[in-house]
Design a protein around this motif. Sequence first.
Motif, mmCIF file in Angstrom:
data_model
loop_
_atom_site.group_PDB
_atom_site.id
_atom_site.type_symbol
_atom_site.label_atom_id
_atom_site.label_comp_id
_atom_site.label_asym_id
_atom_site.label_seq_id
_atom_site.Cartn_x
_atom_site.Cartn_y
_atom_site.Cartn_z
ATOM 1 N N VAL A 1 -46.500 61.985 34.471
ATOM 2 C CA VAL A 1 -46.481 60.528 34.326
ATOM 3 C C VAL A 1 -45.924 59.886 35.595
ATOM 4 O O VAL A 1 -45.142 60.504 36.325
ATOM 5 C CB VAL A 1 -45.631 60.112 33.106
ATOM 6 N N PRO A 2 -46.300 58.633 35.883
ATOM 7 C CA PRO A 2 -45.724 57.933 37.039
ATOM 8 C C PRO A 2 -44.250 57.656 36.795
ATOM 9 O O PRO A 2 -43.857 57.216 35.707
ATOM 10 C CB PRO A 2 -46.543 56.637 37.115
ATOM 11 N N ALA A 3 -43.415 57.935 37.794
ATOM 12 C CA ALA A 3 -41.970 57.791 37.609
ATOM 13 C C ALA A 3 -41.297 57.456 38.927
ATOM 14 O O ALA A 3 -41.780 57.792 40.010
ATOM 15 C CB ALA A 3 -41.375 59.071 37.028
ATOM 16 N N GLN A 4 -40.168 56.781 38.809
ATOM 17 C CA GLN A 4 -39.341 56.474 39.972
ATOM 18 C C GLN A 4 -37.899 56.780 39.642
ATOM 19 O O GLN A 4 -37.426 56.515 38.535
ATOM 20 C CB GLN A 4 -39.462 55.003 40.373
ATOM 21 N N LEU A 5 -37.204 57.348 40.604
ATOM 22 C CA LEU A 5 -35.789 57.663 40.460
ATOM 23 C C LEU A 5 -34.960 56.603 41.168
ATOM 24 O O LEU A 5 -35.184 56.302 42.336
ATOM 25 C CB LEU A 5 -35.498 59.038 41.061
ATOM 26 N N LEU A 6 -34.000 56.041 40.449
ATOM 27 C CA LEU A 6 -33.044 55.105 41.033
ATOM 28 C C LEU A 6 -31.735 55.844 41.233
ATOM 29 O O LEU A 6 -31.127 56.334 40.277
ATOM 30 C CB LEU A 6 -32.835 53.901 40.112
ATOM 31 N N VAL A 7 -31.302 55.967 42.476
ATOM 32 C CA VAL A 7 -30.124 56.764 42.790
ATOM 33 C C VAL A 7 -29.240 55.991 43.755
ATOM 34 O O VAL A 7 -29.725 55.187 44.557
ATOM 35 C CB VAL A 7 -30.549 58.132 43.390
ATOM 36 N N THR A 8 -27.939 56.233 43.677
ATOM 37 C CA THR A 8 -27.012 55.568 44.582
ATOM 38 C C THR A 8 -26.270 56.596 45.417
ATOM 39 O O THR A 8 -26.419 57.803 45.241
ATOM 40 C CB THR A 8 -26.010 54.675 43.818
ATOM 41 N N VAL A 9 -25.470 56.114 46.332
ATOM 42 C CA VAL A 9 -24.754 56.945 47.298
ATOM 43 C C VAL A 9 -23.329 57.152 46.817
ATOM 44 O O VAL A 9 -22.695 56.222 46.320
ATOM 45 C CB VAL A 9 -24.741 56.257 48.682
ATOM 46 N N ILE A 10 -22.806 58.362 46.961
ATOM 47 C CA ILE A 10 -21.411 58.611 46.625
ATOM 48 C C ILE A 10 -20.536 58.039 47.732
ATOM 49 O O ILE A 10 -20.673 58.413 48.899
ATOM 50 C CB ILE A 10 -21.134 60.114 46.451
ATOM 51 N N ALA B 1 -44.170 63.684 45.641
ATOM 52 C CA ALA B 1 -45.601 63.948 45.810
ATOM 53 C C ALA B 1 -46.498 62.892 45.179
ATOM 54 O O ALA B 1 -47.719 62.918 45.384
ATOM 55 C CB ALA B 1 -45.945 65.319 45.233
ATOM 56 N N GLN B 2 -45.932 61.951 44.408
ATOM 57 C CA GLN B 2 -46.759 60.933 43.761
ATOM 58 C C GLN B 2 -47.494 60.082 44.800
ATOM 59 O O GLN B 2 -46.941 59.746 45.842
ATOM 60 C CB GLN B 2 -45.886 60.018 42.891
ATOM 61 N N GLN B 3 -48.716 59.710 44.470
ATOM 62 C CA GLN B 3 -49.536 58.932 45.394
ATOM 63 C C GLN B 3 -49.356 57.427 45.217
ATOM 64 O O GLN B 3 -49.318 56.679 46.188
ATOM 65 C CB GLN B 3 -51.022 59.297 45.196
ATOM 66 N N ASP B 4 -49.244 56.978 43.978
ATOM 67 C CA ASP B 4 -49.268 55.541 43.705
ATOM 68 C C ASP B 4 -47.897 54.930 43.439
ATOM 69 O O ASP B 4 -47.773 53.709 43.332
ATOM 70 C CB ASP B 4 -50.170 55.264 42.497
ATOM 71 N N VAL B 5 -46.877 55.759 43.310
ATOM 72 C CA VAL B 5 -45.541 55.250 43.007
ATOM 73 C C VAL B 5 -44.550 55.789 44.032
ATOM 74 O O VAL B 5 -44.563 56.976 44.350
ATOM 75 C CB VAL B 5 -45.084 55.688 41.581
ATOM 76 N N ASN B 6 -43.711 54.905 44.570
ATOM 77 C CA ASN B 6 -42.627 55.349 45.430
ATOM 78 C C ASN B 6 -41.581 56.018 44.551
ATOM 79 O O ASN B 6 -40.864 55.359 43.809
ATOM 80 C CB ASN B 6 -42.020 54.161 46.170
#
Length: 380
Positions: free
Chosen positions: A289-298, A322-327
């Motif tokens: 499925v299309p997915a995006q990870l939201l991550v912050t810096v320690i 590797a997703q093509q359509d989603v950052n």
Amino acid sequence: MSVFSIGLVVNPLAGLGGSVALKGSDGADTAALAQQLGAEAKAPQRAATALLQLTEYTDRIKIYTGAAGLGEFSCELAGLPYEVVYQGAEPTTAADTQQLARKLVDEQHVDLLLFAGGDGTARDVYAVCSAEQPVLGIPAGVKIHSGVYAVSPRAAGKVVAQMVRGELTSVTHADVMDIDEVAFRQGQVRAKRYGELLVPAELQYVQAVKMGGRESDELVLHDIAAEVIERMEDDVYYIMGSGSTVAAVMQELQLPNTLLGVDVVYHGEVVLADATARQLEQLIVDAQVPAQLLVTVIGGQGHLFGRGNQQLSPRLLRYLLAQQDVNGLCAVATKRKLQQLNGKPLLVDTGDTELDDALSGVIRVITGYHDEVFLQIAAP
């Protein structure tokens, strides 16, 4: 030519709880539960990754270590000669870590005590080492708040290689920190300083003590959240990483949040809370499925991956990239937190060196509403 003696201590249970969302591995019950949930021991391999930096110096080093998972396995994986000086229990305990460390320091008089684990392991080493015994930690645990660890296993090996070559290496006393795991699993960070250990002061290789405390500028967090929410799309799964900056986004979405865990949001609802690595792989990777990870810096360290978010497995990260359509990767941080890095790059320590290299490069970090900065990611 003088021989540089290395004492190696590996906590084979370190980091077991990370991938299955247990927020740590301290205690026999926690380690057993992690194994029941499918967690695999990573500490011996991470120690081997550090030792691989020493393969060209076999005639200049002597490694003393414990049997099996206490260090023997790591030496064999790295192809380095070693001498076993301690037989531990099965499964190993904190007492084995302390007894092995004491034997290496008091009987073998090693030039450097190299240990792999997390904050609990650092406490065990601190309990038996004098203030003047040089030590260095190989990061392998879930909780790594202490300043006695290198920024990655490879970095640890590079520091040791410098010392073996006789290069001028300063040493400094760094804090041994740990937190209350019971409170940690309830979303509360209660850090405590236990003392200091003597470590190499190679700042590009040895991490800073993790900085605690809440971001005081609530307006900045509100602006970051507004920017992230404006970019969200209905048909994308959003993997919400741990930390207070991501928590601010969840608060703006009016959704429950696992402050020190990973949640998944889809169509404005939490569809998976406090997820394990396997659950994330099943929901995202297996289903394609299309997915995006939201991550912050320690804060103070600069790590994006490898510190407290081992649920984000290499397999998941490779799929997102590797997703093509989603950052697949979205990083957020306040400028204040980034300024605390003093110009140093962001760091990744996923346990997969090829993936760390693939993640290296320039990344855009959201620092406010319609406000971004460009930062370099380095595989330490």
